[in-house]
Motif scaffolding. Sequence first.
Motif, mmCIF file in Angstrom:
data_model
loop_
_atom_site.group_PDB
_atom_site.id
_atom_site.type_symbol
_atom_site.label_atom_id
_atom_site.label_comp_id
_atom_site.label_asym_id
_atom_site.label_seq_id
_atom_site.Cartn_x
_atom_site.Cartn_y
_atom_site.Cartn_z
ATOM 1 N N ALA A 1 0.818 -1.214 0.000
ATOM 2 C CA ALA A 1 0.000 0.000 0.000
ATOM 3 C C ALA A 1 0.856 1.270 0.000
ATOM 4 O O ALA A 1 0.398 2.319 -0.448
ATOM 5 N N TRP A 2 2.065 1.186 0.492
ATOM 6 C CA TRP A 2 2.933 2.353 0.563
ATOM 7 C C TRP A 2 3.579 2.699 -0.774
ATOM 8 O O TRP A 2 4.274 3.696 -0.899
ATOM 9 N N MET A 3 3.340 1.872 -1.806
ATOM 10 C CA MET A 3 3.976 2.080 -3.109
ATOM 11 C C MET A 3 2.982 2.618 -4.130
ATOM 12 O O MET A 3 1.818 2.238 -4.134
ATOM 13 N N ASN A 4 3.487 3.470 -5.026
ATOM 14 C CA ASN A 4 2.680 3.846 -6.184
ATOM 15 C C ASN A 4 2.952 2.811 -7.279
ATOM 16 O O ASN A 4 3.781 1.897 -7.099
ATOM 17 N N ALA A 5 2.282 2.924 -8.408
ATOM 18 C CA ALA A 5 2.409 1.923 -9.474
ATOM 19 C C ALA A 5 3.837 1.800 -9.990
ATOM 20 O O ALA A 5 4.326 0.698 -10.252
ATOM 21 N N GLU A 6 4.519 2.916 -10.114
ATOM 22 C CA GLU A 6 5.902 2.895 -10.613
ATOM 23 C C GLU A 6 6.830 2.180 -9.630
ATOM 24 O O GLU A 6 7.675 1.375 -10.029
ATOM 25 N N GLN A 7 6.673 2.464 -8.342
ATOM 26 C CA GLN A 7 7.475 1.802 -7.320
ATOM 27 C C GLN A 7 7.169 0.302 -7.290
ATOM 28 O O GLN A 7 8.078 -0.514 -7.142
ATOM 29 N N PHE A 8 5.891 -0.057 -7.405
ATOM 30 C CA PHE A 8 5.499 -1.463 -7.399
ATOM 31 C C PHE A 8 6.194 -2.211 -8.532
ATOM 32 O O PHE A 8 6.767 -3.278 -8.325
#
Length: 89
Positions: A19-26
């Motif tokens: 949950a702490w990640m945005n799509a790019e980080q994921f």
Amino acid sequence: VFSFTSLLYQLLAHQKPFAWMNAEQFLAEVCRGGTRCPLGKAWPAELRALITAGWAADAESRPDIGKVAESLEELAAKLGASASPSTLP
């Protein structure tokens, strides 16, 4: 199977995985980098192993969904659950 074990994680941890990640980080950290959520130390070892297997970096190494269901039923029986998914109406 990755998605199913992520849902299983969410049910057990009471929090959305990653949950702490945005799509790019994921994409960078989970898909390419192998980052995984920490598993509860109090969770049964078999359950931690099942989630870990479902999150294997190599999709071919992950168990198929039938094996996941079988493992969950075995764990439920071992823990003395009164009903397994196969016996529910």
